[in-house]
Design a protein around this motif. Structure first.
Motif, PDB file in Angstrom:
ATOM      1  N   PHE A  17       0.836  -1.193   0.000  1.00 12.99           N
ATOM      2  CA  PHE A  17       0.000   0.000   0.000  1.00 12.99           C
ATOM      3  C   PHE A  17       0.878   1.254   0.000  1.00 12.99           C
ATOM      4  CE2 PHE A  17      -2.814   3.182   1.611  1.00 12.99           C
ATOM      5  CZ  PHE A  17      -4.075   2.807   1.171  1.00 12.99           C
ATOM      6  N   PHE A  18       1.840   1.235   0.888  1.00 14.05           N
ATOM      7  CA  PHE A  18       2.777   2.357   1.031  1.00 14.05           C
ATOM      8  C   PHE A  18       3.521   2.613  -0.280  1.00 14.05           C
ATOM      9  CE2 PHE A  18       7.371   2.891   1.754  1.00 14.05           C
ATOM     10  CZ  PHE A  18       7.409   4.194   2.225  1.00 14.05           C
ATOM     11  N   TRP A  19       4.074   1.551  -0.854  1.00 14.42           N
ATOM     12  CA  TRP A  19       4.850   1.698  -2.090  1.00 14.42           C
ATOM     13  C   TRP A  19       3.988   2.205  -3.245  1.00 14.42           C
ATOM     14  CZ3 TRP A  19       9.691   2.289  -2.267  1.00 14.42           C
ATOM     15  CH2 TRP A  19      10.562   1.576  -1.435  1.00 14.42           C
ATOM     16  N   LEU A  25       1.686   8.604  -6.588  1.00 11.64           N
ATOM     17  CA  LEU A  25       1.787  10.061  -6.412  1.00 11.64           C
ATOM     18  C   LEU A  25       2.913  10.626  -7.268  1.00 11.64           C
ATOM     19  CD1 LEU A  25       1.231  10.927  -2.654  1.00 11.64           C
ATOM     20  CD2 LEU A  25       0.087  11.914  -4.633  1.00 11.64           C
ATOM     21  N   LEU A  26       4.060   9.953  -7.202  1.00  8.25           N
ATOM     22  CA  LEU A  26       5.239  10.411  -7.939  1.00  8.25           C
ATOM     23  C   LEU A  26       4.958  10.426  -9.440  1.00  8.25           C
ATOM     24  CD1 LEU A  26       8.338  11.070  -7.741  1.00  8.25           C
ATOM     25  CD2 LEU A  26       8.698   8.664  -8.266  1.00  8.25           C
ATOM     26  N   LYS A  33       3.132  16.634 -15.208  1.00  7.11           N
ATOM     27  CA  LYS A  33       4.004  17.756 -15.552  1.00  7.11           C
ATOM     28  C   LYS A  33       4.655  17.564 -16.922  1.00  7.11           C
ATOM     29  CE  LYS A  33       6.763  21.169 -13.461  1.00  7.11           C
ATOM     30  NZ  LYS A  33       8.200  21.258 -13.472  1.00  7.11           N
ATOM     31  N   PHE A  34       5.158  16.366 -17.167  1.00  6.36           N
ATOM     32  CA  PHE A  34       5.992  16.189 -18.363  1.00  6.36           C
ATOM     33  C   PHE A  34       5.286  15.513 -19.528  1.00  6.36           C
ATOM     34  CE2 PHE A  34       9.060  16.314 -14.809  1.00  6.36           C
ATOM     35  CZ  PHE A  34       9.697  17.474 -15.187  1.00  6.36           C
ATOM     36  N   ALA A  35       4.167  14.890 -19.262  1.00  4.76           N
ATOM     37  CA  ALA A  35       3.510  14.203 -20.381  1.00  4.76           C
ATOM     38  C   ALA A  35       2.111  14.746 -20.664  1.00  4.76           C
ATOM     39  CB  ALA A  35       3.440  12.701 -20.110  1.00  4.76           C
TER      40      ALA A  35
ATOM     41  N   PHE B 133       5.329   5.906 -18.457  1.00  2.00           N
ATOM     42  CA  PHE B 133       6.308   6.982 -18.508  1.00  2.00           C
ATOM     43  C   PHE B 133       7.092   6.930 -19.815  1.00  2.00           C
ATOM     44  CE2 PHE B 133      10.039   9.311 -16.843  1.00  2.00           C
ATOM     45  CZ  PHE B 133       9.363  10.391 -16.307  1.00  2.00           C
ATOM     46  N   LEU B 134       7.538   5.730 -20.180  1.00  2.00           N
ATOM     47  CA  LEU B 134       8.387   5.580 -21.365  1.00  2.00           C
ATOM     48  C   LEU B 134       7.593   5.785 -22.660  1.00  2.00           C
ATOM     49  CD1 LEU B 134      10.675   2.583 -20.425  1.00  2.00           C
ATOM     50  CD2 LEU B 134      11.245   5.009 -20.522  1.00  2.00           C
ATOM     51  N   ILE B 135       6.312   5.626 -22.587  1.00  2.00           N
ATOM     52  CA  ILE B 135       5.514   5.870 -23.792  1.00  2.00           C
ATOM     53  C   ILE B 135       5.185   7.349 -23.918  1.00  2.00           C
ATOM     54  CG2 ILE B 135       3.198   5.557 -24.750  1.00  2.00           C
ATOM     55  CD1 ILE B 135       3.405   2.621 -23.885  1.00  2.00           C
ATOM     56  N   PHE B 136       4.784   7.950 -22.798  1.00  2.15           N
ATOM     57  CA  PHE B 136       4.222   9.284 -22.922  1.00  2.15           C
ATOM     58  C   PHE B 136       5.232  10.416 -22.819  1.00  2.15           C
ATOM     59  CE2 PHE B 136       0.466   6.752 -22.262  1.00  2.15           C
ATOM     60  CZ  PHE B 136      -0.306   7.234 -23.283  1.00  2.15           C
ATOM     61  N   ILE B 137       6.408  10.136 -22.258  1.00  2.00           N
ATOM     62  CA  ILE B 137       7.412  11.198 -22.258  1.00  2.00           C
ATOM     63  C   ILE B 137       7.941  11.441 -23.675  1.00  2.00           C
ATOM     64  CG2 ILE B 137       9.694  11.867 -21.397  1.00  2.00           C
ATOM     65  CD1 ILE B 137       7.443  12.242 -19.345  1.00  2.00           C
TER      66      ILE B 137
END
Lengths: 167, 354
Positions: A17-19, A25-26, A33-35, B133-137
């Protein structure tokens, strides 16, 4: 107490659960932000551009349609005007022609009348002259016949009377 | 004619099956732990090639115990000593395959304070996240460069994922949340959709595990939807929960607990639905394949071999359905999240009656 902690199907594992919480979130942050943001922005921009160009095209089409409509209207108007003018011209020419014909007719009649009256006058004149001439000739003849007997004035009177009787 | 041919083929298969295997003996116990195949493990299963043990991280009494693998932890025996408490899976003891996975306990048999070991579901969750991540970046960098921004998208890669992104934005977010606020939640819905989709797809791969068949993971995802609905809920939403407008007072009193329970049942349903769907598909495949072994026990291995093709075909069928369900469940989770968010964030008109 059960010493063996077998993991059941419905157990919630708090380590996992924690992981997952942290990872999610990360990645939510990173991907947003980036995609997602760049992609969604680009898509939005593209759609906006397409929408705008479509709108512009529509506007241009409307304008063209408006212009063509106006042109058509002008053309129709011009046509109707020209038709009207032609009609008018025809009417005018018709009127002119009939007018002229009438005038010519009248003129002809006038000339005819004139000629007739002239002829009448000439005839009258000729008749008068003829009458005078005839009377003169008659007098002359008579005087030659009668010789000196009857004076001229009296003879003329007699002849005139005679002529009038003839008439 | 055709039927006759089919009958001949069937009998041939059955007979050869019986002939080949009638000599084989099932002396030792063949037990498949069905649930054990579905639950989380502390190792990655690449049987029969290899079994990769995953690191164990345990926090107990102010100390972090970090081990490379379960085996190395077992060898150190810091947390436990009694062999009875230890399950050494995936280490095979006395030639017996032990049930799937066990928690590490203290020497007195109680559980440690916090066991946050890496598990197989977590690995596949990470893989799904990494894949997204690897697809959308790279895809976003394509858009940054202008391909797809000012021109049309180029290539199958961009087209496929753009279609999905646009689908989620327009048909899920916009439809359920409304034009004013959908942009705030689209990134979340996109993330959830692709994570779930890729996790589901990993379950279809050989040695793959679908992490969505784990209630912990679906619970976290549902928790996020719950948190978002609570954080972004409007005053109106709370009014509808605690003091439903437009109805008489006694009904308001009845509706309050109903609505309050509804707040929690929504994410709970999200969590259970995804988990149950994915886990059941997996169990179904295992059960159908297990029929072969049940037949082997009941009628002898010959019959089991002979009829195995039926179960393999059925498994294939279920597998195809699972592939479909992978998509559907990702879609359903996303659309329900969008729906719940939409319900919470919309501003109602005070006048309109419900």
């Amino acid at each position: 107490m059960n010493p063996v902690f077998a993991q059941g199907l419905l157990d919630v594992d708090f380590g996992l659960f924690f992981w997952v919480l942290i990872t999610f979130l990360l990645f939510l942050f990173l991907l947003t932000k980036f995609a997602w943001k760049p992609i969604l922005n680009a898509l939005g921009e593209r759609e906006k551009a397409i929408r705008e160009s479509l709108e512009a095209a529509e506007k241009a089409r409307d304008e063209a349609m408006h212009i063509s409509k106006e042109n058509e209207k002008a053309l129709k108007e011009a046509e109707s005007i020209s038709q009207k003018m032609r009609k008018e011209a025809i009417e005018e020419s018709e009127a002119l022609r009939s007018d002229r014909a009438e005038k010519a007719k009248a003129e002809a009649q006038k000339l005819l009348d004139q000629a007739r009256s002239t002829i009448e006058q000439e005839k009258k004149k000729a008749l008068l002259e003829l009458r005078t001439e005839v009377s003169k000739m008659a007098i002359e003849a008579a005087s030659r016949i009668l010789d000196e007997e009857i004076d001229e004035k009296r003879n003329k009177k007699i002849v005139d009377r005679y002529i009038n009787e003839l008439n | 004619m055709k039927q006759l041919l089919r009958f001949l083929l069937l009998s041939l298969i059955l007979v050869t099956g019986v002939a080949v295997v009638s000599s084989a003996e099932s002396g030792k116990e063949n037990r498949i732990d069905l649930i054990g195949k579905v639950v989380d493990h502390y190792y990655l299963d690449f049987k029969p090639l290899a079994t990769v043990e995953l690191p164990r991280l345990i926090y107990d009494n102010g100390r972090l115990h970090a081990y490379r693998s379960t085996s190395s932890l077992l060898n150190k025996s810091e947390l436990f000593t009694d062999a009875a408490y230890i399950d050494s899976e995936p280490v095979i003891r006395e030639g017996k395959i032990k049930p799937a996975t066990y928690r590490i306990v203290r020497t007195d048999g109680t559980s440690p304070q916090f066991d946050f070991s890496i598990t197989s579901h977590l690995i596949f969750f990470w893989l799904a996240a990494l894949l997204t991540f690897l697809i959308f970046i790279p895809l976003s960098s394509k858009y940054r460069k202008g391909i797809g921004r000012s021109s049309e998208p180029r290539g199958a890669f961009q087209n496929i994922f753009e279609t999905l992104v646009v689908f989620i934005r327009d048909d899920i977010a916009l439809q359920n949340i409304g034009p004013q606020k959908y942009q705030t939640f689209t990134p979340y819905l996109l993330t959830v959709f692709f994570f779930i989709l890729f996790m589901n797809f990993f379950g279809l791969m050989p040695w793959g595990v679908s992490s969505t068949a784990d209630i912990t993971i679906t619970a976290v995802l549902a928790l996020f939807t719950f948190a978002i609905t609570q954080i972004f809920a409007t005053k109106d939403h709370w009014k509808h929960v605690f003091w439903f407008p437009g109805v008489p007072v006694p009904i308001k009193l009845i509706l309050m607990p109903v609505e309050l329970i509804g707040l929690f049942t929504k994410p709970f349903a999200l969590c259970i639905r995804l988990f149950a769907n994915m886990a059941s598909g997996k169990i179904l495949i295992m059960a159908i394949l297990g029929t072969i072994f049940i037949f082997s026990d009941l009628f002898g291995p010959g019959v089991a071999y002979g009829t195995s093709w039926i179960w393999v075909f059925l498994t294939l069928f279920v597998y195809l359905i699972k592939a479909l369900v992978s998509f559907i469940q990702a879609y359903v989770f996303t659309i329900l999240s969008a729906l719940f968010i939409g319900l919470a964030v919309t501003e109602h008109n005070e006048e309109h009656a419900h």
